[in-house]
Design a protein around this motif. Structure first.
Motif, mmCIF file in Angstrom:
data_model
loop_
_atom_site.group_PDB
_atom_site.id
_atom_site.type_symbol
_atom_site.label_atom_id
_atom_site.label_comp_id
_atom_site.label_asym_id
_atom_site.label_seq_id
_atom_site.Cartn_x
_atom_site.Cartn_y
_atom_site.Cartn_z
ATOM 1 N N PRO A 105 10.530 -10.851 26.052
ATOM 2 C CA PRO A 105 11.189 -10.841 24.719
ATOM 3 C C PRO A 105 12.187 -12.094 24.902
ATOM 4 O O PRO A 105 12.186 -12.723 23.661
ATOM 5 N N ALA A 106 12.787 -12.295 25.970
ATOM 6 C CA ALA A 106 13.465 -13.536 26.050
ATOM 7 C C ALA A 106 12.957 -14.787 25.597
ATOM 8 O O ALA A 106 13.365 -15.649 24.845
ATOM 9 N N ALA A 107 11.754 -14.947 26.264
ATOM 10 C CA ALA A 107 10.862 -16.281 26.250
ATOM 11 C C ALA A 107 10.365 -16.073 24.557
ATOM 12 O O ALA A 107 9.965 -17.150 23.757
ATOM 13 N N ALA A 108 10.200 -14.979 24.063
ATOM 14 C CA ALA A 108 9.441 -14.911 22.575
ATOM 15 C C ALA A 108 10.528 -15.272 21.269
ATOM 16 O O ALA A 108 9.898 -15.567 20.438
ATOM 17 N N ARG A 109 11.684 -15.318 21.782
ATOM 18 C CA ARG A 109 12.487 -15.653 20.810
ATOM 19 C C ARG A 109 13.155 -17.206 20.479
ATOM 20 O O ARG A 109 13.754 -17.652 19.732
ATOM 21 N N THR A 110 13.047 -17.765 21.728
ATOM 22 C CA THR A 110 13.516 -19.152 21.844
ATOM 23 C C THR A 110 12.374 -20.173 21.951
ATOM 24 O O THR A 110 11.429 -19.822 22.330
ATOM 25 N N GLY A 111 12.915 -21.401 21.646
ATOM 26 C CA GLY A 111 11.892 -22.577 21.850
ATOM 27 C C GLY A 111 10.807 -22.537 21.135
ATOM 28 O O GLY A 111 10.330 -21.974 20.124
ATOM 29 N N PRO A 112 9.540 -23.356 21.663
ATOM 30 C CA PRO A 112 8.277 -23.379 21.088
ATOM 31 C C PRO A 112 7.704 -22.081 21.112
ATOM 32 O O PRO A 112 6.893 -21.992 19.990
ATOM 33 N N VAL A 113 7.922 -21.296 22.008
ATOM 34 C CA VAL A 113 7.112 -19.906 21.991
ATOM 35 C C VAL A 113 7.815 -19.142 20.789
ATOM 36 O O VAL A 113 7.016 -18.533 20.045
ATOM 37 N N GLY A 114 9.122 -19.234 20.802
ATOM 38 C CA GLY A 114 9.705 -18.575 19.423
ATOM 39 C C GLY A 114 9.095 -18.922 18.164
ATOM 40 O O GLY A 114 8.830 -18.106 17.397
ATOM 41 N N MET B 132 5.412 -17.707 17.806
ATOM 42 C CA MET B 132 5.311 -16.374 17.269
ATOM 43 C C MET B 132 5.654 -16.066 15.797
ATOM 44 O O MET B 132 5.214 -15.367 15.242
ATOM 45 N N ARG B 133 6.855 -16.701 15.399
ATOM 46 C CA ARG B 133 7.423 -16.566 14.032
ATOM 47 C C ARG B 133 6.418 -17.391 13.204
ATOM 48 O O ARG B 133 5.845 -16.668 12.006
ATOM 49 N N ALA B 134 5.849 -18.417 13.514
ATOM 50 C CA ALA B 134 4.555 -18.997 12.545
ATOM 51 C C ALA B 134 3.377 -18.315 12.559
ATOM 52 O O ALA B 134 2.872 -17.932 11.510
ATOM 53 N N MET B 135 3.068 -17.353 13.530
ATOM 54 C CA MET B 135 1.903 -16.680 13.644
ATOM 55 C C MET B 135 1.923 -15.332 12.886
ATOM 56 O O MET B 135 1.129 -14.917 11.932
#
Length: 189
Positions: free
Chosen positions: A5-14, A17-20
């Motif tokens: 969860p922490a990685a999924a909300r910030t930076g390029p990963v976030g 995920m939001r774009a997908m």
């Protein structure tokens, strides 16, 4: 499969995920609108949108390959998790790596051969898109079928990245002293 969860909300990963998620919702809404228009045209006006089925099929193909990585990330693919549940986090990670090696090899073959296959059809156009554009402007747009078939390559590469990211995330969790969540309940459910 664990989601971090922490990685999924910030930076390029976030952002990814939001774009997908946005693309998933937008593409599904587009399919619903097109199919609703097709049903209305057929049953209310006794006419048919000859391009509707093909366009929806193209969208579904792209959805399948683009969003399988999200399903993997969220632990929503079918899996048998009896053995991993019996193992310690370190042994679970070792098993995950062992199982991921042939999966990644297969995805690599799919990406390479998917691109090769798509390249063979660069000179063919998507009839539905060409028909729509020709109806509006009088000229064909000429969008290649390559853009339909390359979805196999793109989706395989994205799924491979999800598999690698999952392994790295689990390894970082173990290194930081955080046990990876249960594979049966990746979201702590």
């Amino acid at each position: 499969m664990t989601e971090h969860p922490a990685a999924a909300r910030t930076g390029p990963v976030g952002w990814y995920m939001r774009a997908m998620r946005f693309l998933a919702g937008t593409s599904m809404l587009t399919i619903v609108v097109i199919m609703t228009a097709q049903v209305a045209a057929r049953y209310l006006f006794n006419a048919s949108l000859i391009w509707a089925e093909e366009l929806c099929r193209v969208l579904l193909v792209w959805q399948t390959f683009l969003f399988v990585g999200l399903a993997y990330q969220r632990g929503e693919l079918v899996a048998v998790d009896v053995l991993p549940e019996l193992l310690t986090p370190k042994l679970r990670l070792a098993l995950k790596i062992l199982v991921s090696i042939p999966v990644l090899a297969f995805l690599g073959l799919m990406a390479v051969n998917g691109y090769d296959y798509a390249s063979r059809f660069q000179n063919q156009v998507i009839p539905a898109v060409d028909f729509i554009w020709m109806s509006v402007t009088g000229d064909g747009l000429g969008v290649s079928v390559f853009w339909v078939y390359v979805s196999v390559c793109v989706g395989s590469a994205l799924l491979g990245l999800h598999v690698v990211a999952s392994i790295v995330g689990d390894a970082l969790d173990i290194r930081a002293g955080r046990a990876a969540p249960s594979t049966l309940h990746p979201h702590g459910e």
